[in-house]
Design a protein around this motif. Structure first.
Motif, short mmCIF file in Angstrom:
data_model
loop_
_atom_site.label_atom_id
_atom_site.label_comp_id
_atom_site.label_asym_id
_atom_site.label_seq_id
_atom_site.Cartn_x
_atom_site.Cartn_y
_atom_site.Cartn_z
N GLY A 102 -2.44 11.07 24.68
CA GLY A 102 -3.43 11.87 23.95
C GLY A 102 -4.84 11.55 24.43
N ALA A 103 -5.76 12.45 24.08
CA ALA A 103 -7.18 12.18 24.34
C ALA A 103 -7.59 10.94 23.56
CB ALA A 103 -8.02 13.38 23.92
N SER A 104 -6.90 10.69 22.45
CA SER A 104 -7.21 9.53 21.62
C SER A 104 -7.17 8.23 22.42
CB SER A 104 -6.21 9.42 20.46
OG SER A 104 -6.22 10.59 19.70
N PHE A 128 -15.81 14.00 15.53
CA PHE A 128 -14.41 13.58 15.37
C PHE A 128 -14.41 12.16 14.79
CE2 PHE A 128 -10.58 11.93 17.95
CZ PHE A 128 -9.67 12.31 16.98
N ASN A 178 -15.61 19.32 17.19
CA ASN A 178 -14.88 19.11 15.94
C ASN A 178 -15.80 18.22 15.11
OD1 ASN A 178 -13.22 18.32 13.87
ND2 ASN A 178 -11.82 17.11 15.13
N ASP A 206 -16.04 14.65 25.60
CA ASP A 206 -14.74 15.00 25.05
C ASP A 206 -14.64 16.52 25.08
OD1 ASP A 206 -12.53 15.58 23.49
OD2 ASP A 206 -12.98 14.12 21.94
N ILE A 208 -11.83 18.41 24.86
CA ILE A 208 -10.46 18.81 24.49
C ILE A 208 -10.38 20.25 23.99
CG2 ILE A 208 -10.54 17.90 22.11
CD1 ILE A 208 -7.60 16.84 22.85
N TYR A 209 -11.51 20.80 23.51
CA TYR A 209 -11.51 22.19 23.05
C TYR A 209 -12.09 23.16 24.09
CZ TYR A 209 -10.49 20.23 18.45
OH TYR A 209 -9.90 19.56 17.40
N SER A 238 -3.15 18.77 23.65
CA SER A 238 -2.88 18.99 22.22
C SER A 238 -3.35 20.34 21.70
CB SER A 238 -3.57 17.90 21.38
OG SER A 238 -2.90 16.69 21.52
N LYS A 239 -4.59 20.69 22.01
CA LYS A 239 -5.18 21.86 21.37
C LYS A 239 -4.90 23.15 22.14
CE LYS A 239 -7.02 18.61 18.90
NZ LYS A 239 -6.96 18.30 17.51
N ARG A 247 1.72 13.96 22.44
CA ARG A 247 0.85 12.83 22.71
C ARG A 247 0.51 12.72 24.20
NH1 ARG A 247 -1.63 13.39 20.30
NH2 ARG A 247 -2.70 11.42 20.14
N1 PMP Z 1 -11.02 14.67 20.36
C1 PMP Z 1 -11.27 15.57 19.41
C2 PMP Z 1 -12.61 16.14 19.31
C3 PMP Z 1 -10.25 15.96 18.52
O1 PMP Z 1 -10.51 16.87 17.58
C4 PMP Z 1 -8.97 15.38 18.64
C5 PMP Z 1 -7.82 15.74 17.71
N2 PMP Z 1 -8.15 16.09 16.43
C6 PMP Z 1 -8.77 14.43 19.66
C7 PMP Z 1 -9.81 14.11 20.50
C8 PMP Z 1 -7.45 13.74 19.83
O2 PMP Z 1 -6.55 14.53 20.50
P1 PMP Z 1 -5.15 14.02 21.02
O3 PMP Z 1 -4.11 14.71 20.20
O4 PMP Z 1 -5.10 14.47 22.46
O5 PMP Z 1 -5.10 12.54 20.90
#
Ligand code: PMP
Length: 391
Positions: A102-104, A128, A178, A206, A208-209, A238-239, A247
């Motif tokens: 994940g980006a997490s 976030f 986000n 970040d 991701i969007y 993910s998005k 993940r």
């Molecule tokens: N960055 C942002 C801005 C997010 O909104 C989210 C998920 N809510 C993530 C990262 C984490 O994404 P991932 O499922 O890839 O871990």
């Protein structure tokens, strides 16, 4: 740490972390019936079938072992060429691309790779909810810079500059954002790029969007002049591909930063799940039509939600990306926590109170529109009913 009850079995660092403000609402909502949830930050689509099939097929073929630490090379090549085609950035798949859980995970290991004790990271908020704790867990100090409704939740170089000290090591940006859905144009970003250069900052971007940008084409921070060398570009599946449960994310960075992150990744995780990587490979090879289809559907829902919120008297900026609306509830005189709680208990709609996202979030609620039109229509009716009761 002053108002935290300490427990010597636990590290000071972990005790410093506040529990997530989102959790409380989900715990409350999970005990109630007939709730409409605009609370969760994830797509309402199931992962497209061909992606699932590719992952199933990898299992059928017996690809069940660890992969290379950085991820299967075919996937890293595909990520590199996809990011080049879509966002005009150039990364070497052998040394500048890392597939993460994940980006997490990418945010976590990015922070741990660069921060020394006491280094400051400027976080543009509302943001976030993971950024602050991940900076703290890496020994850093989060410094918040708030944005607001009047500026459409964009941040200016001036605002960031005011927060820079001689301990500032990095800046955390997330556009589309986000929870606000805010986007930034190339011109807005260029000013920040100049600032990063002037103050020698590393920049976490970040993105991701990025694929969910509705009105303007997304500009990657790393594509701006001289920025690749100081950017840690974070994204994932993910998005845009509706793959939250898989993940799988990735991070792109210059080799010295990337190899430090790889060191952390290989000791704590070894590699991202192999079967998920085969799914992601298929996503990049053939998933562009699916991205477009889902994006158009979110855009339609965005238009409906923003128009309806305005019609019932909520001030709401038009989010240019992601799948959140962030209307102001200030006119009710309630805090975001009070409003969200009333909305949940009296009208059975779950939203997230804006204050949990940091500076600039109070006075707003985050409503995810990644849910059915039917749910959205009913939510608007219920929010309107609550507003009428309150005025
Ligand atoms: N960055 C942002 C801005 C997010 O909104 C989210 C998920 N809510 C993530 C990262 C984490 O994404 P991932 O499922 O890839 O871990």
């Amino acid at each position: 740490m002053s108002n935290v009850k300490t427990n010597s079995r636990l590290s000071n660092r972990v005790q410093q972390i506040k529990p997530s403000g989102i959790r409380r609402f989900f715990d409350l909502a999970s005990k109630m019936d007939n709730i409409i949830s605009l609370g969760v930050g994830e797509p309402d689509f199931v992962t497209p079938w061909n992606i699932r099939e590719a992952s199933i097929s990898s299992l059928e073929r017996g690809f069940t072992a660890y992969s290379a630490n950085a991820g299967i090379i075919e996937l890293r090549r595909e990520i590199s060429s996809y990011m080049n085609k879509r966002f005009s950035v150039q990364y070497d798949p052998e040394s500048e691309v890392l597939v993460t859980v994940g980006a997490s995970e990418a945010i976590d290991i990015g922070m741990r790779a660069i921060l020394n004790e006491g280094d400051e990271v400027i976080i543009v908020e509302p943001s976030f909810v993971s950024y602050v704790p991940l900076v703290q867990m890496a020994g850093g100090v989060p410094v918040s810079v708030g944005t607001n409704n009047q500026d459409n939740f964009k941040v200016s170089a001036k605002q960031i500059e005011a927060a820079i000290t001689d301990r500032t090591k990095a800046l955390m940006l997330c556009f589309p954002n986000n929870p606000t859905g805010a986007t930034m144009s190339r011109e807005d970003m260029l000013e920040i790029a100049l600032l990063a250069e002037r103050h020698d900052l590393l920049v976490f971007s970040d993105e991701i969007y990025a694929e969910l940008s509705y009105d303007e084409k997304h500009v990657s921070f790393a594509s701006l002049p001289n920025m690749k060398d100081r950017t840690i570009l974070i994204s994932g599946f993910s998005k845009s591909f509706a793959m939250t449960g898989w993940r799988l994310g990735f991070v792109l960075a210059p080799e010295d930063l990337l190899s430090a992150m790889l060191k952390l990744h290989q000791y704590s995780l070894m590699c991202a799940p192999t079967m998920a990587q085969y799914g992601a490979l298929e996503a990049l090879k053939s998933g562009m039509d699916d991205i477009e289809r889902m994006k158009q559907s979110y855009k339609q829902r965005r238009n409906y939600v923003v128009k309806s919120f305005k019609e019932i008297g909520l001030s709401c900026h038009t989010p240019g990306g992601a799948f959140y609306a962030f209307p102001s509830i200030e006119s009710t005189g309630l805090t975001s926590e009070q409003f969200a709680e009333k909305l949940l208990l009296e009208e059975r709609v779950a939203v997230v109170p804006g204050h949990v996202f940091g500076a600039g979030g109070e006075g707003h609620i985050r409503c995810s529109y990644a849910t059915s039109m039917d749910n959205l229509e009913q939510s608007v009716e219920r929010i309107e009913r609550l507003l009428k009761k309150l005025t």
